[in-house]
Design an enzyme around this catalytic site. Structure first.
Site, PDB file in Angstrom:
ATOM      1  N   ASP A 280      13.694 -38.650  -3.588  1.00 27.62           N
ATOM      2  CA  ASP A 280      13.241 -39.560  -2.511  1.00 27.62           C
ATOM      3  C   ASP A 280      14.310 -40.509  -1.967  1.00 27.62           C
ATOM      4  O   ASP A 280      14.106 -41.115  -0.906  1.00 27.62           O
ATOM      5  CB  ASP A 280      12.049 -40.442  -2.936  1.00 27.62           C
TER       6      ASP A 280
ATOM      7  N   ASP B 132       1.186 -39.948 -10.742  1.00 29.93           N
ATOM      8  CA  ASP B 132       2.134 -40.425  -9.719  1.00 29.93           C
ATOM      9  C   ASP B 132       2.088 -41.936  -9.558  1.00 29.93           C
ATOM     10  O   ASP B 132       2.987 -42.521  -8.946  1.00 29.93           O
ATOM     11  CB  ASP B 132       1.789 -39.801  -8.360  1.00 29.93           C
TER      12      ASP B 132
HETATM   13  C1  BGC Z   1       7.634 -41.748 -12.709  1.00 31.78           C
HETATM   14  C2  BGC Z   1       8.504 -41.450 -13.912  1.00 31.78           C
HETATM   15  C3  BGC Z   1       8.045 -40.178 -14.568  1.00 31.78           C
HETATM   16  C4  BGC Z   1       8.008 -39.056 -13.561  1.00 31.78           C
HETATM   17  C5  BGC Z   1       7.521 -37.754 -14.135  1.00 31.78           C
HETATM   18  C6  BGC Z   1       7.594 -40.576 -11.776  1.00 31.78           C
HETATM   19  O1  BGC Z   1       6.690 -40.804 -10.764  1.00 31.78           O
HETATM   20  O2  BGC Z   1       8.091 -42.887 -12.039  1.00 31.78           O
HETATM   21  O3  BGC Z   1       8.414 -42.520 -14.800  1.00 31.78           O
HETATM   22  O4  BGC Z   1       8.921 -39.832 -15.630  1.00 31.78           O
HETATM   23  O5  BGC Z   1       7.192 -39.409 -12.474  1.00 31.78           O
HETATM   24  O6  BGC Z   1       6.173 -37.788 -14.449  1.00 31.78           O
END
Ligand code: BGC
Length: 456
Positions: A167, A395
């Site tokens: 992103d 998410d």
């Molecule tokens: C989070 C991370 C996480 C990743 C995978 C992201 O949205 O901020 O902390 O490791 O997703 O689940």
């Protein structure tokens, strides 16, 4: 720039025989070393991928034993994650993962490096630990610490597939300046240059290892697929690939749809379709809305063959597509095209398998299902379908959680009526979600139920 993997190994009988000359040493690569990454190489081809035992255990416990041996990426989302696991369900540090990958006899491990200063400038759900100016800590405490582990000769037989800072660079295209979608935080990161510097340092430092394959994040078709964003993104990626010691040869390719929900291929309609009232692309479908692409694969292929090469990247690179949650199976999946002799709006809405309320929705999407299982070389210019976001990991929280280490983004709240980035539509998020990265059992169950291909 790459570190040489050549080693002095002593007298080679074959070299002596071939030259008839007395050599005191010969140069040869250590027998088990992963081949040196070069543009055009596909690290997924013929490779057995590492299965993360932390995720496997969570998936098995969550009722997903049938898919628990699927390879997923290891997220390095903080400095602490390098030694003791990422947020949420992961406990192992990078060294333990690398050791376990060797024990599995894997050829390749997938990691996500995700800890830029001022991370997640257009949302709150994954705000990071480093402030906007902390580029030096990013370099020394994060990237250099990862590099030290990867550089250990014990791991040189293992290919490391590095998905770089999701992103971040796309945010500097769409969420800055005078645009309605701009945020003050993204304006800051554009002005101070620390996303570009951080990505450059990441690519150059880790890419120096002959066994590292870097893929830079390109968002997804419902973000970067518009003409205003497409080439500009490739140009910015190229700038980053020449910053802070990086060179374009450090880049193997691009990562599309990471942690997102865009369909890999929309089987029942295409961008060139013309409904009763005109071309669907040109203002006759609010879903398509002048985008050039209707799915991730056509977007990623065009990015590789058109935008990236125009920006200056070598030809023959590749892209990967995160297919962990973009299957869109289940009862709501259309079984064929809608009526093309009717209005474009209805035709597209009846044809699309992506059942989101709006393409800009990104948080814990209701109705989503697991997508294609990881596959190498599934299509031209596509190095792999890969599971980068581990299914079952949230998410973002659907409501404010006191003392949460991350922020609360209302795009994860099912009652939210949206913002400029999803054109003021409902968020489409599931209720009851924990903080990003944490296990979200209800979503995991829905992903399995709506899987396409289905889980048998
Ligand atoms: C989070 C991370 C996480 C990743 C995978 C992201 O949205 O901020 O902390 O490791 O997703 O689940």
């Amino acid at each position: 720039m790459r570190k040489s993997r050549l080693r002095v190994t002593g007298v080679s009988a074959a070299a002596l025989a071939a030259t008839g000359t007395l050599l005191t040493y010969s140069l040869s690569a250590p027998p088990a070393a992963a081949e040196t990454a070069a543009p055009g190489d596909n690290p997924y081809a013929g490779s057995q991928l590492y299965v993360n035992p932390d995720w496997s255990a969570a998936a098995t416990q969550g009722g997903g034993a049938a898919i628990a041996d699927t390879p997923t990426a290891v997220w390095l989302d903080s400095i602490g994650a390098i030694t003791s696991g990422s947020d949420g369900s992961n406990n192992m540090g990078l060294r333990e993962h690398m050791d376990e990958a060797l024990a599995q006899g894997a050829d390749a491990i997938q990691i996500v490096t995700y800890n830029l200063p001022g991370r997640d400038c257009a949302a709150l759900a994954s705000r990071g630990e480093l402030g906007p100016t902390e580029i030096d800590r990013y370099k020394t405490e994060f990237i250099d610490a990862i590099d030290t582990i990867i550089d250990d000769p014990a791991y040189e037989s293992l290919k490391v597939i590095n998905i770089v800072e999701i992103d971040s660079l796309p945010n500097l295209i769409t969420n800055v300046g005078g645009r309605e979608t701009a945020t003050p935080e993204c304006d800051v990161m554009k002005a101070n240059g620390n996303y570009v510097k951080g990505v450059g340092y990441n690519l150059g430092t880790l890419g120096d290892n002959g066994n590292v394959y870097n893929y830079i994040d390109i968002g997804h078709h419902g973000w970067i697929g518009w003409d205003d964003n497409f080439q500009a993104t490739a140009d910015l990626l190229y700038e980053a690939a020449n910053a802070e010691g990086a060179s374009p040869e450090d880049v193997t390719g691009f990562a599309a749809n990471t942690a997102n929900y865009g369909a890999t291929v929309e089987p029942y309609f295409s961008i060139d379709d013309r409904a009763a009232d005109g071309p669907i692309r040109e203002g006759h479908s609010s879903w398509v809305d002048w985008n050039r692409y209707v799915d991730e694969q056509s977007f990623a292929q065009a990015f590789v063959t058109q935008a990236a090469t125009s920006a200056g990247f070598p030809s023959g690179m590749g892209a990967i597509i995160d297919t962990s949650r973009n299957g869109w199976g289940g009862a709501d999946r259309p079984s064929g095209p809608g009526d093309i002799s009717g209005p474009g709006e209805d035709y597209v809405n009846d044809s699309r398998t992506d059942r989101r309320i709006h393409l800009g929705n990104w948080c814990n999407q209701s109705g989503a299902g697991l997508g294609e299982r990881p596959t190498a070389s599934p299509a031209t210019s596509i190095h792999a379908y890969a599971w980068i976001k581990p299914p079952g990991e949230s998410d973002g929280a659907s409501e404010e959680i006191p003392d949460d280490d991350k922020g609360f983004d209302r795009m994860c709240d099912p009652t939210y009526e949206g913002n400029a980035r999803n054109q003021y539509n409902m968020s489409g998020a599931l209720d009851g979600a924990p903080t990003s990265g944490h296990w979200f059992q209800a979503q995991f169950e829905e992903l399995i139920a709506n899987a396409n291909p289905s889980v048998s």
